[in-house]
Enzyme design. Structure first.
Site, PDB file in Angstrom:
ATOM      1  N   GLU A 235       0.831  -1.218   0.000  1.00 34.49           N
ATOM      2  CA  GLU A 235       0.000   0.000   0.000  1.00 34.49           C
ATOM      3  C   GLU A 235       0.861   1.264   0.000  1.00 34.49           C
ATOM      4  OE1 GLU A 235      -2.834  -0.405   3.196  1.00 34.49           O
ATOM      5  OE2 GLU A 235      -4.122  -1.672   1.971  1.00 34.49           O
TER       6      GLU A 235
ATOM      7  N   GLU B 262      -5.720  -8.345  -0.831  1.00 37.32           N
ATOM      8  CA  GLU B 262      -6.369  -8.121   0.466  1.00 37.32           C
ATOM      9  C   GLU B 262      -7.814  -7.708   0.210  1.00 37.32           C
ATOM     10  OE1 GLU B 262      -4.632  -5.459   3.351  1.00 37.32           O
ATOM     11  OE2 GLU B 262      -2.599  -6.039   2.781  1.00 37.32           O
TER      12      GLU B 262
HETATM   13  C1  BG6 Z   1      -4.365  -2.926   4.886  1.00 37.49           C
HETATM   14  C2  BG6 Z   1      -3.017  -3.359   5.360  1.00 37.49           C
HETATM   15  O1  BG6 Z   1      -4.381  -1.551   4.872  1.00 37.49           O
HETATM   16  O2  BG6 Z   1      -5.480  -3.200   5.660  1.00 37.49           O
HETATM   17  C3  BG6 Z   1      -3.040  -4.446   6.414  1.00 37.49           C
HETATM   18  O3  BG6 Z   1      -2.209  -3.749   4.298  1.00 37.49           O
HETATM   19  C4  BG6 Z   1      -4.169  -4.200   7.367  1.00 37.49           C
HETATM   20  O4  BG6 Z   1      -1.797  -4.492   7.042  1.00 37.49           O
HETATM   21  C5  BG6 Z   1      -5.471  -4.260   6.594  1.00 37.49           C
HETATM   22  O5  BG6 Z   1      -4.214  -5.076   8.442  1.00 37.49           O
HETATM   23  C6  BG6 Z   1      -6.700  -4.117   7.460  1.00 37.49           C
HETATM   24  O6  BG6 Z   1      -6.573  -3.001   8.248  1.00 37.49           O
HETATM   25  P1  BG6 Z   1      -6.753  -3.080   9.819  1.00 37.49           P
HETATM   26  O7  BG6 Z   1      -6.369  -1.753  10.292  1.00 37.49           O
HETATM   27  O8  BG6 Z   1      -8.181  -3.388  10.037  1.00 37.49           O
HETATM   28  O9  BG6 Z   1      -5.849  -4.157  10.309  1.00 37.49           O
END
Ligand code: BG6
Length: 478
Positions: free
Chosen positions: A177, A376
């Site tokens: 990201e 993701e």
């Molecule tokens: C993304 C990141 O922004 O979102 C992850 O690459 C992160 O590292 C994921 O865990 C979800 O965000 P969060 O803050 O809910 O863990």
């Protein structure tokens, strides 16, 4: 019709959110190791401390102890039928301080063993080189990517990984990201630290620092891409973009233009990664602001380091309304976001928009015509464990089902070339933004919470069985 036969179904985590063992086997302190725990209920944000301080709560030090549990966890991924497992290498396991001359053998061996464990089940490791995990020493001593020497340190680290894991890792990504830092105005110091690992002082010009350190990261990424192609021509290396499309709040042309400007400002990184040069609008912005960080030779480096695929995360979408604050420049800041009244949101305020995923896939496809991987996508929620030990997380199934359907439509109707889908995160881990254990994403429940209660035992949630079916039927049965 449908997903390609070799579609990579799987899940994604990051080293710092899962491994724990923060000071084991020679590992150095990373930026994630100096981030305290936050809390969504009390709205307590994470803080970055100068070094590891006595009495502070650093959840990443423990993670879910994946370092010692990885065999058990990978066996559970295999039981669901995973074809891919995305994680990151903790830079500080390999180069504990970042500027060390030689790598740490114990760290290299850990990943050798872990990748072998994946391969034993036919699971393809998909590896991010830097997932918010810069060595703290580099941030402290060099101010991270503000200093060009960090480009060399990163490239040395990347080359060590490509050489060591040649043949074991086929899919790489450089910076997780990388574009999150574009929202520097409000998130400021916090995000600069996460992405470029730059420590910001009172009075610093953070906008200039963000563009400068991001430029150095883009150079580091391009050099790593080139090295990967030379060292292991069979491997594929991509960028990793945090993709959350920005819609205009209304059909007022100024809102529409503002949304377009927001997209340009947030996603110029993709152009650099894919086309090997900056978009003209960004160069104009740098000229207008008097930024002179692009030095002779830089453009050649960017041109020689074009990625093979686009990896991206997708959780939500945004909407924006033009306020007139920036006049004709239409510069964009996080304060220009408005709530999208068509969408519901999670308990953390993340707006749920499966159609937006199809929109984003089309946005990338129209511009870049490269294969893509959704690395993701997931739903953070407060899960309740029932008396029989299971978790009825139908809300998670609903979220994922709707998003997988949207990506299937993008493949079937829009001609998008999709390599795989690694949902976030197959097992409960520490949240990156809040540092909580209670924000859970997993198909696998980990018995541990914000108050540090629990024995870390793993158990299957309802969604575990649902996703198993999805993998088995190559996304036919949702
Ligand atoms: C993304 C990141 O922004 O979102 C992850 O690459 C992160 O590292 C994921 O865990 C979800 O965000 P969060 O803050 O809910 O863990």
């Amino acid at each position: 019709m449908g997903f390609r036969k070799d579609f990579l179904w799987g899940g994604a985590i990051a080293a710092h959110q899962a491994e724990g063992a923060w000071d084991v086997d020679g590992k150095g302190i990373s930026i994630a190791d100096v981030m305290t725990a936050g809390d969504n209920v009390t709205k307590t944000p994470r803080r970055i401390t100068r070094g590891v301080l006595e009495g502070e709560d650093y959840p990443n030090h423990l993670g879910i102890d994946f370092y010692h549990h990885y065999k058990e966890d990978i066996a559970l991924f295999a039981e669901m039928g995973f074809k891919a497992f995305r994680t990151s290498i903790a830079w500080t396991r390999i180069y504990p301080n970042g500027d060390d001359e030689t790598p740490n053998e114990a760290g290299l061996k850990f990943y050798d063993d872990m990748f072998d464990e994946c391969r034993k089940y036919g699971i393809e490791p998909v590896i991010t080189l830097s997932h918010f995990e810069m060595p703290y020493h580099l941030a402290d001593k060099y101010n991270g990517f503000m200093d060009r020497r960090c480009i060399d340190f990163f490239v040395r680290y990347a080359k060590t990984c490509f050489e060591r894991y040649k043949g074991k890792v086929k899919y790489w990504m450089t910076f997780n990201e990388i574009n999150n830092q574009a929202e520097f105005v409000k998130m400021g110091a916090h995000h600069l630290v996460q992405e470029g690992a730059v420590l910001v002082k009172e009075g610093d010009d953070i906008e200039k620092m963000m563009y400068t350190s991001a430029h150095h990261e883009l150079l580091a990424s391009a050099l790593a891409v080139k090295a990967c192609h030379e060292i292991d021509p069979a491997a594929k290396i991509g960028c990793m973009i945090g993709m959350n499309g920005v819609y205009p709040a209304t059909s007022n042309p100024e809102d529409v233009l503002n949304a377009q400007k927001a997209m340009q400002q947030k996603y110029y990184y993709v152009e650099v990664h894919v086309r090997g040069h900056y978009a003209s609008g960004m160069l104009k912005k740098f000229e207008r602001k008097g930024y002179d960080f692009i030095l002779p030779g830089d453009n050649e480096i960017l041109a020689e380091g074009k990625v093979d695929y686009i990896g991206f995360s997708y959780y939500m979408s945004f909407a924006t309304k033009y306020t007139g604050r920036f006049g004709d420049t239409f510069d964009f800041s996080e304060e220009d976001y408005v709530r999208n009244t068509y969408l519901k949101a999670s308990d953390w305020g993340w707006q749920i928009d499966p159609v937006g995923l199809r929109w984003c896939l089309n946005w990338f496809n129209d511009r870049f015509e490269l294969p893509m991987m959704i690395v993701e996508n997931g739903f953070g929620a407060y899960d309740k464990r029932l008396e029989d030990g299971t978790v009825d997380d139908q809300y998670r199934i609903d979220y994922l089902k709707a998003h997988i359907k949207a990506m299937r439509d993008a493949v079937n109707y829009d001609g998008v070339d999709l390599l795989g889908y690694t949902m976030w995160a197959p097992i409960d881990i520490v949240s990156a933004s809040t540092g909580e254990y209670d924000k859970r994403y997993g198909f696998i429940y980990v018995d541990y919470n914000n108050a540090h209660e629990g024995d870390m035992s793993r158990s299957r949630k309802k969604s575990f069985y649902w996703y198993k079916k999805v993998c088995e039927t190559n996304g036919e049965e949702l």
